[in-house]
Design a protein around this motif. Structure first.
Motif, PDB file in Angstrom:
ATOM      1  N   ALA A  47      37.567  42.118  36.735  1.00  0.00           N
ATOM      2  CA  ALA A  47      36.796  40.933  37.094  1.00  0.00           C
ATOM      3  C   ALA A  47      36.867  40.595  38.577  1.00  0.00           C
ATOM      4  CB  ALA A  47      37.297  39.739  36.275  1.00  0.00           C
ATOM      5  N   THR A  48      37.894  41.092  39.285  1.00  0.00           N
ATOM      6  CA  THR A  48      38.103  40.641  40.663  1.00  0.00           C
ATOM      7  C   THR A  48      38.011  41.746  41.711  1.00  0.00           C
ATOM      8  OG1 THR A  48      40.503  40.901  40.353  1.00  0.00           O
ATOM      9  CG2 THR A  48      39.554  38.715  39.940  1.00  0.00           C
ATOM     10  N   HIS A  49      37.865  43.012  41.296  1.00  0.00           N
ATOM     11  CA  HIS A  49      37.820  44.112  42.261  1.00  0.00           C
ATOM     12  C   HIS A  49      36.561  44.952  42.056  1.00  0.00           C
ATOM     13  CE1 HIS A  49      42.090  43.034  42.373  1.00  0.00           C
ATOM     14  NE2 HIS A  49      42.167  43.664  43.531  1.00  0.00           N
ATOM     15  N   ASP A  50      36.079  45.503  43.132  1.00  0.00           N
ATOM     16  CA  ASP A  50      34.918  46.394  43.011  1.00  0.00           C
ATOM     17  C   ASP A  50      35.087  47.691  43.791  1.00  0.00           C
ATOM     18  OD1 ASP A  50      34.715  45.503  45.593  1.00  0.00           O
ATOM     19  OD2 ASP A  50      32.854  44.372  45.273  1.00  0.00           O
ATOM     20  N   ALA A  51      36.282  47.932  44.362  1.00  0.00           N
ATOM     21  CA  ALA A  51      36.569  49.174  45.097  1.00  0.00           C
ATOM     22  C   ALA A  51      37.721  49.890  44.413  1.00  0.00           C
ATOM     23  CB  ALA A  51      36.912  48.876  46.554  1.00  0.00           C
TER      24      ALA A  51
END
Length: 285
Positions: free
Chosen positions: A248-252
Motif C-alpha cells: 500500500a505504501t511503496h511502488d519501487a
C-alpha cells in the motif's frame, strides 16, 4: 642488524645440524627477507630481518616462501640477488632472496556509484571492462554478504575439500578470499587474499582497499542471500510476495532473478545505505 637462523625441518626448508658431516652442510646458507605486510604472516623470528636457512633439494622459491607461512597469493615481486625471479625458480645455496607483498590494485577512474539510487536495474548500468568475482571460504559469510551488497559477484564456499575449492576458483577465474593459508597455497589458486581482519566490516574495507573496488561498486544490484542479479519490478509483478502495508505504501521494488526475494526501500534499506557509504568511503584518496 639482527638475523635469524631458521631451525627445524618443514616444508622445503632444512636447518643446519651441528653434528652432520658432508658437503651438503658446507654449502652456503640461503638468506631470505620478507617486506611490508608479509611480516604479519611469518614467524616472529623472521620478521623485519634477514633469515638464513637451508632448502631441501629442488625446492623452488614458492616452496621456500610458503614454508615460512606466506601463501604465494600474497607475494608480489621476488628478488634474488637484487634481480626479479619467478616463483618456480630453484633455490640455490647462497641465494639472497627478498620477498615483497602483492601491491594493492590501483582503483579505476571515476567515483563509486551512489548508494542513494539503489533500485535502478543492474542491466541499465554501464559496466567496467573488468570487475573481479570472488569466492569466499565458508568462514567468511559476513564478508560475502558485504561484497554482494556492493554489487560484486561473490560465491560462498561450502566445506568442500581444498582440492575442490582450488579447482573451482581455477575454473571460474575467481579471486579466493580466505583465512586458511593452506588453501591459498594450493598451486591452482592463482589469485587470492589472506584476509587479515577479524570483524566483518573491517574485512570488507580491507578487500575494497586491496583490490581497488570502491569505484567499481554497484550497490544493491545483487541478492544478499543467493548472489543472483536483481532487476526492477512493478508492484503488480511482486504483489503476491508483499506484506499488505508495503504494497500500500511503496511502488519501487527490485526482484531477485535467482531466489525470488523482493526488496524495497524500507528502514532496513536505509541502514544498508549507511553501511555502503562507510565501506566505499575507504577508497584511497
Amino acid at each position: 642488524m639482527r638475523e635469524c637462523s631458521h631451525a627445524g625441518r618443514f616444508g622445503g626448508l632444512r636447518a643446519v645440524n651441528a653434528g652432520a658431516i658432508g658437503a651438503t652442510y658446507r654449502k652456503p646458507m640461503t638468506r631470505i627477507r620478507f617486506h611490508g605486510e608479509l611480516n604479519d604472516l611469518v614467524p616472529r623470528r623472521a620478521r623485519n630481518r634477514p633469515c638464513e636457512f637451508r632448502s631441501a633439494e629442488n625446492a623452488t622459491l614458492k616452496h621456500a616462501i610458503e614454508a615460512f607461512g606466506v601463501p604465494h597469493t600474497e607475494v608480489g615481486t621476488v628478488l634474488v640477488h637484487g634481480a626479479p625471479a619467478p616463483l618456480d625458480r630453484r633455490v640455490e645455496p647462497g641465494d639472497t632472496i627478498d620477498v615483497h607483498p602483492a601491491p594493492a590494485v590501483e582503483p579505476a577512474d571515476g567515483p563509486p556509484e551512489s548508494a542513494e539510487a539503489p533500485l535502478e536495474p543492474a542491466g541499465a548500468r554501464a559496466q567496467p571492462a573488468e570487475r573481479p568475482a570472488f569466492l569466499a571460504d565458508a568462514h567468511l559469510g559476513g564478508l560475502a554478504r558485504r561484497l554482494r551488497l556492493l554489487g560484486f559477484d561473490t560465491l560462498l564456499a561450502d566445506d568442500a575439500p581444498d582440492e575442490m575449492l582450488a579447482e573451482r576458483v581455477d575454473g571460474d577465474g575467481r579471486v579466493l578470499l580466505s583465512r586458511d593459508r593452506e588453501l591459498l597455497k594450493h598451486r591452482k589458486v592463482l589469485r587470492g587474499r589472506y584476509v587479515r581482519a577479524q570483524r566483518t566490516d573491517e574485512q570488507a574495507k580491507e578487500v575494497i582497499r586491496h583490490f581497488g573496488l570502491a569505484p567499481l561498486a554497484r550497490p544493491f544490484s545483487r541478492c544478499l542471500e543467493c548472489n543472483a542479479p536483481l532487476r526492477s519490478a512493478t508492484r503488480q509483478e511482486v504483489l503476491e510476495r508483499l506484506p499488505p502495508d508495503v504494497a500500500a505504501t511503496h511502488d519501487a521494488f527490485t526482484f531477485c532473478t535467482g531466489c525470488g526475494r523482493v526488496y524495497w526501500p524500507g528502514s532496513h534499506w536505509r541502514r544498508l545505505q549507511a553501511v555502503v557509504r562507510a565501506l566505499i568511503s575507504e577508497a584511497p584518496r
